[in-house]
Design a protein around this motif. Structure first.
Motif, mmCIF file in Angstrom:
data_model
loop_
_atom_site.group_PDB
_atom_site.id
_atom_site.type_symbol
_atom_site.label_atom_id
_atom_site.label_comp_id
_atom_site.label_asym_id
_atom_site.label_seq_id
_atom_site.Cartn_x
_atom_site.Cartn_y
_atom_site.Cartn_z
ATOM 1 N N VAL A 106 0.850 -1.201 0.000
ATOM 2 C CA VAL A 106 0.000 0.000 0.000
ATOM 3 C C VAL A 106 0.881 1.245 0.000
ATOM 4 C CG1 VAL A 106 -2.024 -0.986 1.170
ATOM 5 C CG2 VAL A 106 -0.123 -0.084 2.534
ATOM 6 N N ASN A 107 0.293 2.379 -0.392
ATOM 7 C CA ASN A 107 1.054 3.634 -0.405
ATOM 8 C C ASN A 107 1.361 4.075 1.024
ATOM 9 O OD1 ASN A 107 -1.658 4.180 0.094
ATOM 10 N ND2 ASN A 107 -1.437 6.311 -0.534
ATOM 11 N N VAL A 108 2.315 5.003 1.142
ATOM 12 C CA VAL A 108 2.807 5.378 2.466
ATOM 13 C C VAL A 108 1.719 6.048 3.317
ATOM 14 C CG1 VAL A 108 3.886 7.476 1.538
ATOM 15 C CG2 VAL A 108 4.620 6.613 3.733
ATOM 16 N N GLU A 109 0.855 6.875 2.711
ATOM 17 C CA GLU A 109 -0.203 7.530 3.493
ATOM 18 C C GLU A 109 -1.090 6.485 4.167
ATOM 19 O OE1 GLU A 109 0.540 8.310 0.407
ATOM 20 O OE2 GLU A 109 0.469 10.469 0.055
ATOM 21 N N SER A 110 -1.406 5.464 3.372
ATOM 22 C CA SER A 110 -2.274 4.422 3.885
ATOM 23 C C SER A 110 -1.609 3.694 5.068
ATOM 24 C CB SER A 110 -2.565 3.455 2.735
ATOM 25 O OG SER A 110 -3.331 2.401 3.182
ATOM 26 N N ALA A 111 -0.299 3.423 4.919
ATOM 27 C CA ALA A 111 0.408 2.706 5.989
ATOM 28 C C ALA A 111 0.507 3.564 7.257
ATOM 29 C CB ALA A 111 1.802 2.309 5.508
ATOM 30 N N VAL A 112 0.797 4.867 7.068
ATOM 31 C CA VAL A 112 0.902 5.773 8.226
ATOM 32 C C VAL A 112 -0.450 5.834 8.949
ATOM 33 C CG1 VAL A 112 1.160 8.209 8.894
ATOM 34 C CG2 VAL A 112 2.780 7.186 7.310
ATOM 35 N N TRP A 113 -1.515 5.918 8.169
ATOM 36 C CA TRP A 113 -2.868 6.007 8.718
ATOM 37 C C TRP A 113 -3.201 4.754 9.534
ATOM 38 C CZ3 TRP A 113 -6.663 9.331 9.504
ATOM 39 C CH2 TRP A 113 -7.958 8.865 9.666
ATOM 40 N N THR A 114 -2.922 3.581 8.958
ATOM 41 C CA THR A 114 -3.265 2.330 9.638
ATOM 42 C C THR A 114 -2.465 2.156 10.925
ATOM 43 O OG1 THR A 114 -3.586 1.389 7.451
ATOM 44 C CG2 THR A 114 -3.477 -0.178 9.266
ATOM 45 N N VAL A 115 -1.141 2.321 10.801
ATOM 46 C CA VAL A 115 -0.288 2.088 11.981
ATOM 47 C C VAL A 115 -0.565 3.147 13.059
ATOM 48 C CG1 VAL A 115 2.104 1.982 12.791
ATOM 49 C CG2 VAL A 115 1.466 0.928 10.610
ATOM 50 N N GLY A 116 -0.676 4.408 12.609
ATOM 51 C CA GLY A 116 -0.943 5.487 13.572
ATOM 52 C C GLY A 116 -2.216 5.217 14.357
ATOM 53 N N ASN A 117 -3.268 4.850 13.653
ATOM 54 C CA ASN A 117 -4.543 4.596 14.333
ATOM 55 C C ASN A 117 -4.473 3.397 15.267
ATOM 56 O OD1 ASN A 117 -6.362 6.655 13.626
ATOM 57 N ND2 ASN A 117 -6.278 5.910 11.532
ATOM 58 N N ARG A 118 -3.665 2.416 14.872
ATOM 59 C CA ARG A 118 -3.490 1.236 15.741
ATOM 60 C C ARG A 118 -2.910 1.694 17.100
ATOM 61 N NH1 ARG A 118 0.018 -2.572 12.497
ATOM 62 N NH2 ARG A 118 -1.754 -2.748 11.086
ATOM 63 N N TYR A 119 -1.898 2.568 17.040
ATOM 64 C CA TYR A 119 -1.266 3.059 18.275
ATOM 65 C C TYR A 119 -2.243 3.924 19.078
ATOM 66 C CZ TYR A 119 3.536 1.468 17.613
ATOM 67 O OH TYR A 119 4.657 0.695 17.515
ATOM 68 N N ILE A 120 -2.962 4.802 18.349
ATOM 69 C CA ILE A 120 -3.877 5.727 19.032
ATOM 70 C C ILE A 120 -4.936 4.921 19.785
ATOM 71 C CG2 ILE A 120 -5.686 7.468 18.657
ATOM 72 C CD1 ILE A 120 -3.928 8.395 16.230
ATOM 73 N N GLU A 121 -5.437 3.896 19.112
ATOM 74 C CA GLU A 121 -6.470 3.065 19.742
ATOM 75 C C GLU A 121 -5.915 2.355 20.970
ATOM 76 O OE1 GLU A 121 -9.228 -0.426 18.168
ATOM 77 O OE2 GLU A 121 -8.897 1.204 16.742
ATOM 78 N N ALA A 122 -4.713 1.795 20.816
ATOM 79 C CA ALA A 122 -4.116 1.052 21.938
ATOM 80 C C ALA A 122 -3.910 1.985 23.134
ATOM 81 C CB ALA A 122 -2.802 0.421 21.509
ATOM 82 N N PHE A 123 -3.375 3.181 22.899
ATOM 83 C CA PHE A 123 -3.140 4.124 23.999
ATOM 84 C C PHE A 123 -4.458 4.628 24.578
ATOM 85 C CE2 PHE A 123 1.236 4.110 22.861
ATOM 86 C CZ PHE A 123 1.921 4.588 23.972
ATOM 87 N N GLY A 124 -5.421 4.860 23.663
ATOM 88 C CA GLY A 124 -6.709 5.396 24.100
ATOM 89 C C GLY A 124 -7.446 4.460 25.035
ATOM 90 N N GLN A 125 -7.130 3.161 24.961
ATOM 91 C CA GLN A 125 -7.851 2.199 25.794
ATOM 92 C C GLN A 125 -7.181 1.935 27.130
ATOM 93 O OE1 GLN A 125 -8.297 -1.166 23.274
ATOM 94 N NE2 GLN A 125 -10.058 -0.321 22.218
ATOM 95 N N ILE A 126 -5.974 2.445 27.289
ATOM 96 C CA ILE A 126 -5.251 2.182 28.542
ATOM 97 C C ILE A 126 -5.982 2.865 29.701
ATOM 98 C CG2 ILE A 126 -3.088 2.588 29.792
ATOM 99 C CD1 ILE A 126 -1.653 2.272 27.110
ATOM 100 N N ASP A 127 -6.092 2.141 30.785
ATOM 101 C CA ASP A 127 -6.871 2.627 31.918
ATOM 102 C C ASP A 127 -6.018 3.547 32.784
ATOM 103 O OD1 ASP A 127 -9.213 2.820 33.137
ATOM 104 O OD2 ASP A 127 -9.094 0.947 34.259
ATOM 105 N N ASP A 128 -5.460 4.533 32.197
ATOM 106 C CA ASP A 128 -4.558 5.414 32.925
ATOM 107 C C ASP A 128 -4.619 6.749 32.200
ATOM 108 O OD1 ASP A 128 -1.125 5.181 33.952
ATOM 109 O OD2 ASP A 128 -2.119 6.942 33.163
ATOM 110 N N GLU A 129 -5.112 7.766 32.905
ATOM 111 C CA GLU A 129 -5.374 9.043 32.257
ATOM 112 C C GLU A 129 -4.140 9.599 31.551
ATOM 113 O OE1 GLU A 129 -6.741 12.025 34.955
ATOM 114 O OE2 GLU A 129 -6.898 13.525 33.384
#
Ligand code: PEP
Ligand code: MG
Length: 587
Positions: A106-129
């Motif tokens: 896939v093109n680089v924008e697509s890869a940045v979008w997928t990986v970035g969102n994966r991290y954001i989701e993982a951090f967003g779910q951590i039970d620590d403000e």
């Protein structure tokens, strides 16, 4: 007010004190359109080059914002962007993006979008403000990176020329750095907590702010007028004339009160019957010592040294630390300066890269503070040497955080002894009689505080942690915040136990958690026998006023009441009654 626009009130979290009122300016970020497409494998190299170039441009932009913020707001706020640079340089993130491009073609924008969102989701779910809020750092960096790849602007719309209150779903650190401060009256956001970067920036600019308002940004529109009460966390959209009048009066009262208290804070901190109480300041960087002195602090009761270790690529050297400690010592002259050894734990690991710390499932119960230092003796030794060297420039004292029992204290003191011997052998001056204190912030240390007298010159009660451990309430978790009860009988009794142990052992006892700066709690703490209270400098004038307006016996009576009561809310009610009566005479 437009008669069609109805007044509506919303409750959020008070993030930065003050009252502001003005037209709404909505900050909506441009929805970036991300091109996503498949590529042939022979294009991979080109995509890699585009990725590298975008990383370089993004780095330059963040660095430029950092420089701008450093000039306008200072080094502490600029550090936010060091965290962004760390995200951008995160090798795991870079490698994962490259892998994504390669494996999925896939093109680089697509890869940045997928990986970035994966991290954001993982951090967003951590039970620590704290960690949850790091997701917004990643999001901010990802958007900038994508904008550089697509050539699309990040523009946030035009701001009106008149003064206004910004309403946004979320304000990223780079948004807040680019806000025109001359036209800004207040800040209101849908999400965010008390440790968010935007809140820190708002406080440092003295801009009233309320966060955590759900979906308010969707409910207001340009043309609306908004009133922000950063004291209580209220936000009123299209306030009526009578509401504006009421808040105008409230604002005047706050300003008058703050001025009166500030004037009184120049006086000595003693009760009406002449009993001296030491009111000290908590600081987080050497730069804050001057303000502590100006506001009339009797010394520094807690210098949290963590900031020296945050957002850095390399650990601070002995010399760097020595210069920071020495600056505080010299600024404060003869007044005591209690410097706490490193207390960096799981709650701050995302910015503690230089220490190679990892995320833990129970960070507050984990590998932090003295536990970490006793396991990393070289790092501990460097800090102890720097502290000892600074001790000849003022009245420096050392304090160990999170001591759980006598063996840890003995071990820490052995490390101190060894640092002293090294300096002696090298002919470097230090104060051999330097005072060394234990923080009492773990229930085990409180219950066995008599065993910690030997080896401690003083105790300092860390009520933030002590209460969270006593009540089993994560101090950063807003869902259980209502259970965090500083007036709970268990807390009152524990404080008494620690004071008794200190008295019997003939050592001083102070308190340096947030409770110490709560003016409602001040009489109780004094009544229990704590004669030294350390707090954020901005809280000092109010605490001093409370001390000056009461007699010691009144405080003792309140403590006796609290030791008898079985219900923390009743104790709080009685303390509040006492406090309100004192404040009434100031009005
Ligand atoms: C405390 O726990 O009360 C304290 C002062 O330390 P910190 O808030 O840094 O954990
Ligand atoms: Mg603590």
């Amino acid at each position: 007010m437009d008669s069609k626009r109805e007044e509506k009130e919303y409750q959020g979290i008070a993030a930065s004190p003050g009252i502001a009122h003005g037209p709404v300016s909505l900050l909506r970020e441009t929805e970036l359109s991300i091109p996503k497409y498949k590529i042939e494998s022979d294009r991979l190299e080109d995509e890699n080059i585009r990725f590298e170039n975008a990383l370089l441009s993004t780095r330059k932009q963040i660095q430029a914002i950092r420089d701008q913020v450093e000039t306008s707001l200072g080094e502490d706020e600029a550090r936010i962007f060091d965290a962004h640079l760390l995200v951008l340089e995160d090798q795991a993130l870079i490698d994962e993006t490259i892998r994504e491009m390669k494996s999925d073609l896939v093109n680089v924008e697509s890869a940045v979008w997928t990986v970035g969102n994966r991290y954001i989701e993982a951090f967003g779910q951590i039970d620590d403000e704290y960690l949850r809020e790091r997701a917004s750092d990643i999001r901010d960096v990802m958007r900038r990176l994508l904008s550089n790849l697509t050539g699309e602007s990040l523009g946030d719309g035009d701001r009106p020329d008149d003064k206004h209150v910004i309403v946004a779903h979320e304000i990223s650190p780079s948004d807040s750095a680019c806000i025109d401060k001359d036209h800004l009256l207040g800040l209101v956001t849908d999400i965010g907590g008390k440790t968010g970067h935007t809140v820190i920036v708002a406080r440092s600019m003295n801009i009233p702010a309320v966060v955590g308002l759900g979906d308010l940004s969707k409910k207001v529109s340009p043309g609306d007028v908004i009133l922000v009460d950063g004291y209580e966390g209220n936000v009123i959209v299209n306030p009526s004339d009578s509401t504006i009048f009421r808040y105008g009066k409230l604002k005047d009262e706050h300003i008058t009160l703050e001025k009166r208290m500030l004037a009184l804070s120049k006086d000595v901190s003693q009760t009406k019957d002449g009993h001296k109480i030491r009111l000290m300041a908590n600081i987080e960087s050497e730069k804050e010592a001057k303000r502590a002195l100006e506001i009339g602090a009797d010394g520094i009761g807690l210098f949290r040294t963590e900031y020296l270790f945050l957002n850095v690529r390399k650990l601070p050297s002995e010399e760097e630390q020595y210069l920071a400690y020495r600056e505080v010592a010299e600024t404060m002259g003869d007044l005591p300066v209690v410097i706490r050894t490193l207390d960096l734990g799981g709650d701050k690991i995302s910015t503690a890269r230089a220490l190679g710390m990892h995320h833990e499932s129970n960070p507050f119960l984990g590998y932090r503070a003295i536990r970490y230092c006793l396991d990393n003796v070289e790092l501990f030794n460097t800090q102890l040497r720097a502290l000892l060297r600074s001790s000849v420039h003022g009245n420096v004292r050392i304090m160990y955080p999170m001591i759980s029992g006598a063996p840890e204290l003995i071990q820490a003191n052995e490390c101190l002894q060894s640092a002293k011997e090294q300096l002696r052998d090298e002919g470097i001056a230090f104060n051999d009689d330097i005072e060394v204190g234990s923080m009492i912030e773990i229930p085990s240390a409180a219950v066995a505080s008599d065993t910690l007298v030997e080896g401690s010159s003083f105790f300092s009660i860390g009520s933030n942690d002590l209460i969270q451990y006593l009540m089993a309430v994560d101090r950063l978790n807003d869902r259980v915040a209502h259970l965090y009860e500083p007036t709970h009988p268990s807390v009152v009794r524990t404080l008494k136990m620690v004071v008794d142990a200190a008295r019997k052992g003939e050592i001083d006892v102070s308190i340096c958690g947030e409770t110490a700066g709560d003016p409602v709690m001040v009489p109780l703490l004094i009544g229990l026998g704590i004669e030294s209270l350390s707090m954020s400098p901005s809280l000092l004038p109010n605490a001093k006023y409370v001390v000056q307006s009461m007699e010691l016996q009144e405080a003792k009576d309140l403590a006796a009441m609290a030791l008898q009561e079985t219900d923390g809310s009743v104790i709080l009610e009685k303390l509040t009654e006492f406090y309100d009566a004192r404040m009434a005479s100031l009005y």
